[in-house]
Design an enzyme around this catalytic site. Structure first.
Site, PDB file in Angstrom:
ATOM      1  N   TYR A   1       8.250   8.607  16.967  1.00  0.00           N
ATOM      2  CA  TYR A   1       8.006   8.499  15.442  1.00  0.00           C
ATOM      3  C   TYR A   1       9.443   9.299  15.007  1.00  0.00           C
ATOM      4  O   TYR A   1      10.370   8.983  14.276  1.00  0.00           O
ATOM      5  CB  TYR A   1       6.863   8.989  14.792  1.00  0.00           C
ATOM      6  CG  TYR A   1       6.873   9.260  13.344  1.00  0.00           C
ATOM      7  CD1 TYR A   1       6.653   7.951  12.756  1.00  0.00           C
ATOM      8  CD2 TYR A   1       7.027  10.202  12.752  1.00  0.00           C
ATOM      9  CE1 TYR A   1       6.718   7.796  11.353  1.00  0.00           C
ATOM     10  CE2 TYR A   1       7.085  10.080  11.334  1.00  0.00           C
ATOM     11  CZ  TYR A   1       6.775   9.136  10.569  1.00  0.00           C
ATOM     12  OH  TYR A   1       6.752   8.811   9.160  1.00  0.00           O
TER      13      TYR A   1
ATOM     14  N   SER B   1       0.926  -1.063   0.089  1.00  0.00           N
ATOM     15  CA  SER B   1       0.014  -0.003  -0.038  1.00  0.00           C
ATOM     16  C   SER B   1       0.937   1.370  -0.006  1.00  0.00           C
ATOM     17  O   SER B   1       2.114   1.245   0.112  1.00  0.00           O
ATOM     18  CB  SER B   1      -0.983   0.045   1.302  1.00  0.00           C
ATOM     19  OG  SER B   1      -0.182  -0.036   2.317  1.00  0.00           O
TER      20      SER B   1
END
Length: 257
Positions: free
Chosen positions: A163, A15
């Site tokens: 992150y 994806s």
């Protein structure tokens, strides 16, 4: 590197940015191994591009045996590994300290393990196979690793601690890894995307989406996965590009919030 007949591993290839890159490589005549955990999406990609061109391995990128077995499987199916793109990654939203307490260690480690450890894990086993290749050009080149960071690795916003740390780590690995693998003829570069229009953005209100677009300097829009894929192809094809972190972000510089 002439991509025709080469073999690429693309993590997160079922994806988003990974899928766009799979499509771009196949269009150039490469064979591609998708490392992902979404078999349904991967099968859709294979259905579109053909089982002769694309294979799927269900891989946990942070797990040593899972990755090693999959990389061995790619060589068994396609004969070699010449390119490795690491796109697989996850995000989180949590502050170091908030009214809820300190940042949970489990949440932090999950992001680090997938984004940073996973990138290193796949890269090392892919490099091992690349080193076995016969040279593919007059420079003695045998392969290229293309990792994916984020502008959050340089300008992390509030709540992006884990992150940003993981992506900053990927940026920090780029030059040492390129130096480590130079004697084997393996190049290493990192793509540093800005705001790219992935399916996640389909779920946010239009006003919020427009605000994100307006935060980009020029062109005033979100990037497209095809533009990341285009850069991947360029990096793979350009044999003199090595040890670089390339921002693809419309000149955006993220603010604290």
């Amino acid at each position: 590197m002439d991509l025709a007949g080469k073999v690429a591993i693309v993590t997160g290839g079922a994806s988003g940015l990974g899928r766009a890159t799979v499509e771009a490589y196949v269009a150039k005549g490469a064979k591609v191994a998708i490392f992902d955990m979404n078999e349904a999406n991967a099968n859709e990609v294979i259905g579109n591009l053909g089982a002769d061109n694309v294979g799927f391995w269900n891989v946990n990128v942070a797990d040593e045996s899972s990755v090693k077995e999959a990389v061995d499987g790619v060589v068994a199916k396609f004969g070699a590994v010449h390119i490795c793109n690491n796109f697989a990654g996850i995000g989180s939203a949590c502050k170091t300290l908030s009214k809820k307490g300190v940042h949970p260690m489990d949440d932090y480690m999950k992001v680090i393990n997938v984004n940073l450890v996973g990138t290193f894990n796949v890269s090392r086993f892919a490099a091992e196979k690349m080193a076995d290749n016969d040279p593919i050009n007059s420079d003695g080149g045998r392969g290229v690793i293309i990792n994916t960071a984020s502008i959050a690795g340089m300008e992390g916003q509030v709540g992006q601690l884990a992150y940003s740390a993981s992506k900053g780590g990927v940026i920090g690995m780029t030059l040492p890894m390129a130096r480590d693998l130079a004697s084997y003829g393996v190049r290493v570069n990192t793509i540093v995307p800005g705001l790219i229009h992935t399916p996640l953005f389909e779920t946010i209100p239009e006003q919020a989406y427009k605000s994100l677009e307006n935060s980009v300097c020029y062109p005033r829009r979100l990037g497209q996965p095809s533009e990341i894929a285009h850069l991947s192809v360029f990096i793979a094809e350009n044999d003199y590009l090595n040890g670089e972190c390339i921002r693809l972000d419309g000149a955006i510089r993220m603010q604290p919030r």
